[in-house]
Design a protein around this motif. Structure first.
Motif, PDB file in Angstrom:
ATOM      1  N   PRO A  99       0.836  -1.215   0.000  1.00  0.00           N
ATOM      2  CA  PRO A  99       0.000   0.000   0.000  1.00  0.00           C
ATOM      3  C   PRO A  99       0.865   1.257   0.000  1.00  0.00           C
ATOM      4  CG  PRO A  99       0.004  -1.039   2.175  1.00  0.00           C
ATOM      5  CD  PRO A  99       0.756  -1.960   1.269  1.00  0.00           C
ATOM      6  N   ILE A 100       0.430   2.263  -0.758  1.00  0.00           N
ATOM      7  CA  ILE A 100       1.107   3.567  -0.755  1.00  0.00           C
ATOM      8  C   ILE A 100       0.265   4.484   0.128  1.00  0.00           C
ATOM      9  CG2 ILE A 100       1.902   5.503  -2.170  1.00  0.00           C
ATOM     10  CD1 ILE A 100       2.009   3.550  -4.542  1.00  0.00           C
ATOM     11  N   VAL A 101       0.781   4.834   1.297  1.00  0.00           N
ATOM     12  CA  VAL A 101      -0.026   5.553   2.299  1.00  0.00           C
ATOM     13  C   VAL A 101       0.138   7.064   2.241  1.00  0.00           C
ATOM     14  CG1 VAL A 101      -0.118   3.625   3.911  1.00  0.00           C
ATOM     15  CG2 VAL A 101       1.815   5.217   3.991  1.00  0.00           C
ATOM     16  N   SER A 102       0.985   7.558   1.342  1.00  0.00           N
ATOM     17  CA  SER A 102       1.242   9.001   1.322  1.00  0.00           C
ATOM     18  C   SER A 102       0.089   9.783   0.682  1.00  0.00           C
ATOM     19  CB  SER A 102       2.535   9.294   0.575  1.00  0.00           C
ATOM     20  OG  SER A 102       2.458   8.790  -0.737  1.00  0.00           O
ATOM     21  N   PHE A 108      -2.056   1.089  -4.375  1.00  0.00           N
ATOM     22  CA  PHE A 108      -1.156  -0.038  -4.146  1.00  0.00           C
ATOM     23  C   PHE A 108      -0.056  -0.083  -5.207  1.00  0.00           C
ATOM     24  CE2 PHE A 108      -5.130  -1.087  -2.116  1.00  0.00           C
ATOM     25  CZ  PHE A 108      -4.721  -1.604  -0.895  1.00  0.00           C
ATOM     26  N   ASP A 109       1.121  -0.405  -4.750  1.00  0.00           N
ATOM     27  CA  ASP A 109       2.274  -0.579  -5.623  1.00  0.00           C
ATOM     28  C   ASP A 109       2.473  -2.087  -5.797  1.00  0.00           C
ATOM     29  OD1 ASP A 109       4.625  -0.258  -7.037  1.00  0.00           O
ATOM     30  OD2 ASP A 109       5.842  -0.277  -5.215  1.00  0.00           O
ATOM     31  N   THR A 110       2.340  -2.573  -7.015  1.00  0.00           N
ATOM     32  CA  THR A 110       2.451  -4.013  -7.264  1.00  0.00           C
ATOM     33  C   THR A 110       3.760  -4.325  -7.967  1.00  0.00           C
ATOM     34  OG1 THR A 110       0.055  -4.227  -7.435  1.00  0.00           O
ATOM     35  CG2 THR A 110       1.361  -6.000  -8.375  1.00  0.00           C
ATOM     36  N   ILE A 111       4.501  -5.273  -7.419  1.00  0.00           N
ATOM     37  CA  ILE A 111       5.763  -5.718  -8.014  1.00  0.00           C
ATOM     38  C   ILE A 111       5.607  -7.201  -8.365  1.00  0.00           C
ATOM     39  CG2 ILE A 111       8.233  -6.088  -7.627  1.00  0.00           C
ATOM     40  CD1 ILE A 111       8.078  -3.846  -5.518  1.00  0.00           C
ATOM     41  N   THR A 112       5.911  -7.556  -9.606  1.00  0.00           N
ATOM     42  CA  THR A 112       5.825  -8.952 -10.042  1.00  0.00           C
ATOM     43  C   THR A 112       7.223  -9.501 -10.283  1.00  0.00           C
ATOM     44  OG1 THR A 112       3.690  -8.571 -11.110  1.00  0.00           O
ATOM     45  CG2 THR A 112       4.912 -10.529 -11.785  1.00  0.00           C
TER      46      THR A 112
END
Length: 359
Positions: A99-102, A108-112
């Motif tokens: 999650p990007i809380v700023s 959400f930041d998704t990395i695969t």
């Protein structure tokens, strides 16, 4: 740094021609991949197939599926529906969502990760990834994913396992190659297992494999490493010999026995010192090899077509080998048997082409 071009889609049954794929090395000066009839290079720029990143996810998964099928690692493959018994690699991808809380609205930041060791918790898999150099982590869309793809082509050439992909086989050599592949699948091919120190091979299947291997040959020296070090004893990495922390994941190779372990970044080919792609190794003479160098340790490889030579009658010069029909000038294709030639690195040139290159 090299970046992968956009992936080319292809059908399940068709190998890629790769025509027109840009060269990663030439940076725009190459007009696109133009396949040579038997060399594994581009006719346009003379760079390798790897430099054009010809493969797709589907093709890579089919290749590894073929390699692991008919071996004790076939459980890492799955049958293709309507594919006539073809098996495909069950490659373990890993998707991390943070999650990007700023921001006001949560995003959400998704990395695969294009590949991750199977059978692990996400926490342990992430620990494993963090122990590998960042530029080699196979994160989709990064240089690390491109590196993995190149290593799959370099370390595990399709023509080292599939005779149908070979241009150098003569009549009568097909069976020799099939026997060669069958033998290495039974005796050398392996896939590393990731676990915490002392926790690999705990499954009954793993123990049975270890016992069957141990029964085939006398145990090899383990440099003092014990199967289960007594209270607080140290495990050591086979490559760097440094102590392995008990809370950090390590790589095990069942063909080496579970008394040995490697730091993730230390599980490399004993010949080229490159990390073993997707932990696929070949065990020989007490060491792990990549597929390319394992095959070369048993038979010569043609410096012209890059395939393993199964004939006993081949050309040799300055420590290199060629199929006799491939001992030809790289520029004009003139056969050079019995003729003067020059050798620049692995580029074989006739006298005329060598002189014109110097001008």
């Amino acid at each position: 740094q090299l970046r992968c071009p956009a992936l080319f889609q292809m059908s399940v049954s068709q190998p890629p021609s790769g025509r027109g794929v840009p060269c990663l090395r030439c940076r725009g000066t190459c007009t696109g991949f133009e396949p040579h009839s038997w060399r594994k290079i581009c006719k346009s720029c003379k760079c390798s197939q790897e430099d054009h990143s010809l493969s797709s996810d589907l093709e890579d998964d089919r290749k590894i599926g073929r390699l692991l099928s008919d071996s004790k690692y076939a459980t890492l493959t799955a049958r293709v529906k309507g594919g006539d018994g073809v098996r495909i690699y069950k490659r373990n991808r890993m998707i991390i969502t943070n999650p990007i809380v700023s921001r006001k609205d949560p995003t959400f930041d998704t990395i695969t990760y294009e590949w991750a060791p199977p059978g692990l918790t996400q926490k342990l898999a992430m620990q494993y990834m963090e122990l590998i150099p960042k530029e080699m982590q196979p994160v989709a869309g990064t240089d690390g994913a491109c590196y993995r793809r190149r290593q799959l082509m370099r370390q595990l050439p399709l023509y080292d396992q599939d005779p149908a992909q070979c241009r150098g086989l003569a009549d009568g050599e097909l069976q020799l190659m099939e026997d060669f592949v069958k033998k290495y699948k039974a005796e050398a091919l392996g896939v590393g297992e990731v676990a915490l120190p002392g926790q690999a091979g705990g499954k009954e299947e793993g123990k049975a494999q270890d016992k069957s291997i141990a029964a085939d040959k006398p145990p090899e020296a383990t440099n003092g490493a014990l199967e289960r070090p007594p209270g607080g004893g140290h495990y050591r990495c086979e490559t760097c010999k440094q102590a392995v922390p008990g809370d950090c994941p390590v790589v095990y190779a069942d063909r080496a026995g579970y008394a040995r372990q490697w730091h993730p970044a230390c599980f490399v080919c004993c010949r080229c010192a490159e990390p073993l792609v997707d932990l696929i190794y070949f065990w020989r003479s007490g060491a792990a090899w990549c597929g390319r160098h394992y095959c070369e340790s048993l038979r010569p490889r043609c410096a012209g077509c890059d395939e393993i030579i199964f004939s006993e009658d081949y050309q040799q010069a300055e420590g290199l080998a060629w199929h006799k029909k491939h001992f030809a000038c790289q520029e004009c294709e003139t056969l050079l048997t019995g003729k003067p030639f020059s050798l620049d690195n692995t580029s074989l040139l006739c006298t005329a082409c060598s002189q014109s290159k110097r001008l």
